[in-house]
Design a protein around this motif. Structure first.
Motif, PDB file in Angstrom:
ATOM      1  N   CYS A   1      -7.022   5.921  12.201  1.00 42.14           N
ATOM      2  CA  CYS A   1      -5.797   6.668  11.566  1.00 42.14           C
ATOM      3  C   CYS A   1      -5.785   6.117   9.867  1.00 42.14           C
ATOM      4  O   CYS A   1      -5.866   4.926   9.743  1.00 42.14           O
ATOM      5  N   ASP A   2      -5.017   6.812   9.363  1.00 43.09           N
ATOM      6  CA  ASP A   2      -4.851   7.009   7.701  1.00 43.09           C
ATOM      7  C   ASP A   2      -3.194   6.999   7.547  1.00 43.09           C
ATOM      8  O   ASP A   2      -2.733   8.093   8.009  1.00 43.09           O
ATOM      9  N   ILE A   3      -2.497   6.028   7.472  1.00 40.36           N
ATOM     10  CA  ILE A   3      -0.967   6.213   7.140  1.00 40.36           C
ATOM     11  C   ILE A   3      -0.587   5.474   5.917  1.00 40.36           C
ATOM     12  O   ILE A   3      -1.214   4.439   5.405  1.00 40.36           O
ATOM     13  N   GLY A   4       0.103   6.030   5.177  1.00 41.92           N
ATOM     14  CA  GLY A   4       0.676   5.534   3.769  1.00 41.92           C
ATOM     15  C   GLY A   4       1.587   6.359   3.013  1.00 41.92           C
ATOM     16  O   GLY A   4       2.549   6.918   3.875  1.00 41.92           O
ATOM     17  N   THR A   5       1.547   6.500   1.846  1.00 44.26           N
ATOM     18  CA  THR A   5       2.311   7.104   0.928  1.00 44.26           C
ATOM     19  C   THR A   5       1.837   8.709   0.578  1.00 44.26           C
ATOM     20  O   THR A   5       2.692   9.297  -0.070  1.00 44.26           O
ATOM     21  N   ALA A   6       0.657   8.938   0.767  1.00 42.33           N
ATOM     22  CA  ALA A   6       0.161   9.944   0.235  1.00 42.33           C
ATOM     23  C   ALA A   6       0.060  11.271   1.090  1.00 42.33           C
ATOM     24  O   ALA A   6      -0.004  11.067   2.358  1.00 42.33           O
ATOM     25  N   ASN A   7       0.791  12.386   0.438  1.00 40.77           N
ATOM     26  CA  ASN A   7       0.785  13.683   1.147  1.00 40.77           C
ATOM     27  C   ASN A   7      -0.645  14.428   1.079  1.00 40.77           C
ATOM     28  O   ASN A   7      -1.526  14.023   0.568  1.00 40.77           O
ATOM     29  N   PHE A   8      -0.900  15.366   2.121  1.00 39.71           N
ATOM     30  CA  PHE A   8      -2.104  16.069   1.949  1.00 39.71           C
ATOM     31  C   PHE A   8      -1.899  17.281   1.114  1.00 39.71           C
ATOM     32  O   PHE A   8      -1.915  18.425   1.425  1.00 39.71           O
ATOM     33  N   ASP A   9      -1.878  16.905  -0.019  1.00 39.71           N
ATOM     34  CA  ASP A   9      -1.484  18.006  -1.291  1.00 39.71           C
ATOM     35  C   ASP A   9      -2.225  17.661  -2.543  1.00 39.71           C
ATOM     36  O   ASP A   9      -2.524  16.280  -2.811  1.00 39.71           O
ATOM     37  N   LYS A  10      -2.114  18.552  -3.476  1.00 41.67           N
ATOM     38  CA  LYS A  10      -2.955  18.126  -4.812  1.00 41.67           C
ATOM     39  C   LYS A  10      -2.057  17.147  -5.658  1.00 41.67           C
ATOM     40  O   LYS A  10      -2.725  16.326  -6.432  1.00 41.67           O
ATOM     41  N   ARG A  11      -0.780  17.312  -5.417  1.00 37.69           N
ATOM     42  CA  ARG A  11      -0.087  16.281  -6.389  1.00 37.69           C
ATOM     43  C   ARG A  11      -0.466  14.866  -6.132  1.00 37.69           C
ATOM     44  O   ARG A  11      -0.706  13.948  -6.752  1.00 37.69           O
ATOM     45  N   SER A  12      -0.643  14.295  -4.627  1.00 36.86           N
ATOM     46  CA  SER A  12      -0.802  13.067  -4.078  1.00 36.86           C
ATOM     47  C   SER A  12      -2.441  12.655  -4.577  1.00 36.86           C
ATOM     48  O   SER A  12      -2.614  11.619  -4.978  1.00 36.86           O
ATOM     49  N   MET A  13      -3.387  13.832  -4.580  1.00 38.11           N
ATOM     50  CA  MET A  13      -4.732  13.692  -4.839  1.00 38.11           C
ATOM     51  C   MET A  13      -5.151  13.418  -6.072  1.00 38.11           C
ATOM     52  O   MET A  13      -5.814  12.566  -6.735  1.00 38.11           O
ATOM     53  N   TYR A  14      -4.280  14.173  -7.090  1.00 37.53           N
ATOM     54  CA  TYR A  14      -4.594  14.332  -8.452  1.00 37.53           C
ATOM     55  C   TYR A  14      -3.659  13.960  -9.401  1.00 37.53           C
ATOM     56  O   TYR A  14      -4.077  13.939 -10.853  1.00 37.53           O
ATOM     57  N   LEU A  15      -2.311  13.476  -9.115  1.00 37.83           N
ATOM     58  CA  LEU A  15      -1.414  13.026  -9.982  1.00 37.83           C
ATOM     59  C   LEU A  15      -0.714  11.847  -9.585  1.00 37.83           C
ATOM     60  O   LEU A  15      -0.660  10.821 -10.594  1.00 37.83           O
ATOM     61  N   ASN A  16      -0.509  11.718  -8.497  1.00 39.73           N
ATOM     62  CA  ASN A  16       0.439  10.322  -8.154  1.00 39.73           C
ATOM     63  C   ASN A  16      -0.399   9.104  -7.960  1.00 39.73           C
ATOM     64  O   ASN A  16      -1.383   9.179  -7.742  1.00 39.73           O
ATOM     65  N   ASP A  17       0.150   8.132  -8.319  1.00 41.85           N
ATOM     66  CA  ASP A  17      -0.287   6.801  -7.803  1.00 41.85           C
ATOM     67  C   ASP A  17       0.092   6.484  -5.963  1.00 41.85           C
ATOM     68  O   ASP A  17       1.340   6.608  -5.997  1.00 41.85           O
ATOM     69  N   GLU A  18      -0.741   6.382  -5.338  1.00 39.58           N
ATOM     70  CA  GLU A  18      -0.701   6.130  -3.945  1.00 39.58           C
ATOM     71  C   GLU A  18      -1.358   5.002  -3.048  1.00 39.58           C
ATOM     72  O   GLU A  18      -2.090   4.160  -4.006  1.00 39.58           O
ATOM     73  N   MET A  19      -0.843   4.658  -2.176  1.00 39.03           N
ATOM     74  CA  MET A  19      -1.441   3.634  -1.323  1.00 39.03           C
ATOM     75  C   MET A  19      -1.551   3.850   0.125  1.00 39.03           C
ATOM     76  O   MET A  19      -0.345   4.218   0.621  1.00 39.03           O
ATOM     77  N   ASN A  20      -2.533   3.603   0.827  1.00 41.38           N
ATOM     78  CA  ASN A  20      -2.616   4.248   2.326  1.00 41.38           C
ATOM     79  C   ASN A  20      -3.275   2.833   2.671  1.00 41.38           C
ATOM     80  O   ASN A  20      -4.002   2.113   2.245  1.00 41.38           O
ATOM     81  N   ALA A  21      -3.077   2.852   4.256  1.00 43.00           N
ATOM     82  CA  ALA A  21      -3.770   2.160   5.098  1.00 43.00           C
ATOM     83  C   ALA A  21      -4.692   2.714   6.014  1.00 43.00           C
ATOM     84  O   ALA A  21      -4.245   3.811   6.559  1.00 43.00           O
TER      85      ALA A  21
END
Length: 404
Positions: free
Chosen positions: A333-353
């Motif tokens: 499983c992947d859990i963290g701060t990123a949503n399954f959307d374009k903003r999280s993938m192409y704009l935001n700074d994110e971190m996942n486990a």
């Protein structure tokens, strides 16, 4: 008269074109510079212990107690800190008191995400000794890009021994006290073990990029103990989609995606459809309610092909659904701060486990199944019956989906 109207119309068109060109250049240059200065960081695999939270009251009780029990240092980064007294001001007050006690306390907030945080209290805790800075303050020459970029991470490291990462921000709405959204369903993790040094290293990278007084990593004494195998990945608006694609590729039986905003883009949409073709079950859990303009409408164009191919889409209705999870075959499983959307993938700074542990994945799956029980399934025939006005909104939402 007619000549004057024609000239005014021409000037309006010219102004719109100039603004459009400026926005495109601004965003392109800003994004390119951002990627040159940053890159994804895939940290090594670690073994440790992980505690799993799915309720705001339970999370805040554990988290605030950890802050109050801190003895040497507190490093905290949040996307959102609200201005309410019950949660946000309590949180900031704790940090101020710990700094007065002589602890090293660092607080990093996203500039626009935490716009409602109390300036009065932020200044007060700085006087008490808290080191404070903002991430991603909008600035020229690439004002439009910096206006869109966000540090969406939620990282805490306490005494270099306990770490936190997940979906909860700081505010009373996360314990269900926003009447519009109701009960807030989310997922957050607490870590112990050697992975703490990775969370702290990421915090240091983010802090030093703000231009505030730089600090060096403290000595980490956390041992590589615990039974759960995991690793962290941080992204800066690139490479997260490739990670998500790799998860879908590895699925043999089941993919469960939980996200408050489901705007995957064409590549991920195609891979989900291919997974369905090869017999993989796909379940998607999203909120029934919306907390931002057009995000709900932006998801619907993706629902149709997925529903037609056999995916199941569940809309959580008891409150707002903010969980950010990808679960593969009950083993990863992947859990963290990123949503399954374009903003999280192409704009935001994110971190996942990324967590490779069957027992932990089964525990998460059991919690998700409860979420599904508390959801309404969207059927394909209902999707086809959506009104014309909604379809128009979907077109508009698709046009701006990167920025939602």
């Amino acid at each position: 008269m007619k000549e004057g109207m024609a000239m005014a119309f021409f000037m309006i068109i010219l102004f719109v074109l100039l603004v459009t060109v400026w926005i495109r250049l601004d965003f392109s240059l800003g994004y390119s510079r951002h990627l040159r200065n940053n890159g994804p960081m895939l940290y090594p695999y670690r073994n440790g212990d992980i505690q799993f939270f799915s309720d705001g009251q339970e999370f805040y009780q554990h988290y605030f107690q950890s802050l109050q029990n801190a003895r040497s240092s507190i490093y905290v980064s949040f996307y959102i800190v609200k201005g309410d007294e019950e949660i946000s001001q309590t949180f900031l007050t704790i940090l101020g008191k710990k700094a007065q006690e002589g602890l090293q306390v660092y607080l990093l907030l996203d500039r626009l995400g935490s716009l409602k945080a109390s300036n009065k209290i932020l200044k007060q805790i700085q006087r008490q000794g808290v080191h404070f800075s903002y991430s991603h303050t909008p600035k020229f020459p690439c004002f439009f890009f910096t206006l869109q970029a966000r540090n969406h991470r939620k990282i805490s490291v306490i005494d270099c021994q306990t770490g936190y990462l997940g979906g909860y921000n700081i505010g009373k709405e996360y314990i269900g006290k926003n009447p519009k959204l109701g009960y807030w369903r989310d997922y957050h993790l607490s870590f112990t073990g050697a992975g703490i040094q990775d969370l702290l290293e990421q915090f240091q990278r983010d802090w030093n990029q703000t231009g505030a007084n730089r600090f060096h990593l403290p000595e980490i004494s956390a041992e590589a103990s615990g039974t759960v195998r995991y690793r962290f990945i941080s992204t800066y608006g690139k490479a997260l989609d490739d990670q998500f694609l790799s998860f879908i590729h590895r699925a043999k039986r089941e993919i469960i995606i939980c996200s408050p905003y489901f705007i995957p883009g064409s590549k991920l949409q195609t891979e989900l459809l291919r997974a369905l073709e090869r017999g993989v079950k796909v379940r998607i859990i999203v909120p029934m309610r919306s907390d931002h303009l057009l995000v709900k409408e932006a998801a619907f164009p993706y629902y149709g092909p997925l529903l037609k191919a056999g995916a199941k889409i569940h809309r959580f209705y008891p409150g707002f659904y903010h969980a950010k999870i990808i679960l593969i075959d009950e083993a990863f499983c992947d859990i963290g701060t990123a949503n399954f959307d374009k903003r999280s993938m192409y704009l935001n700074d994110e971190m996942n486990a990324f967590i490779e542990d069957r027992a932990f994945a089964e525990k998460v799956r059991a919690s998700i199944l409860k979420d599904i029980h508390d959801s309404e399934q969207l059927l394909y025939e209902d999707y086809l019956k959506r009104p014309y006005v909604q379809r128009v909104k979907e077109k508009a939402a698709t046009f701006v989906s990167l920025f939602l």
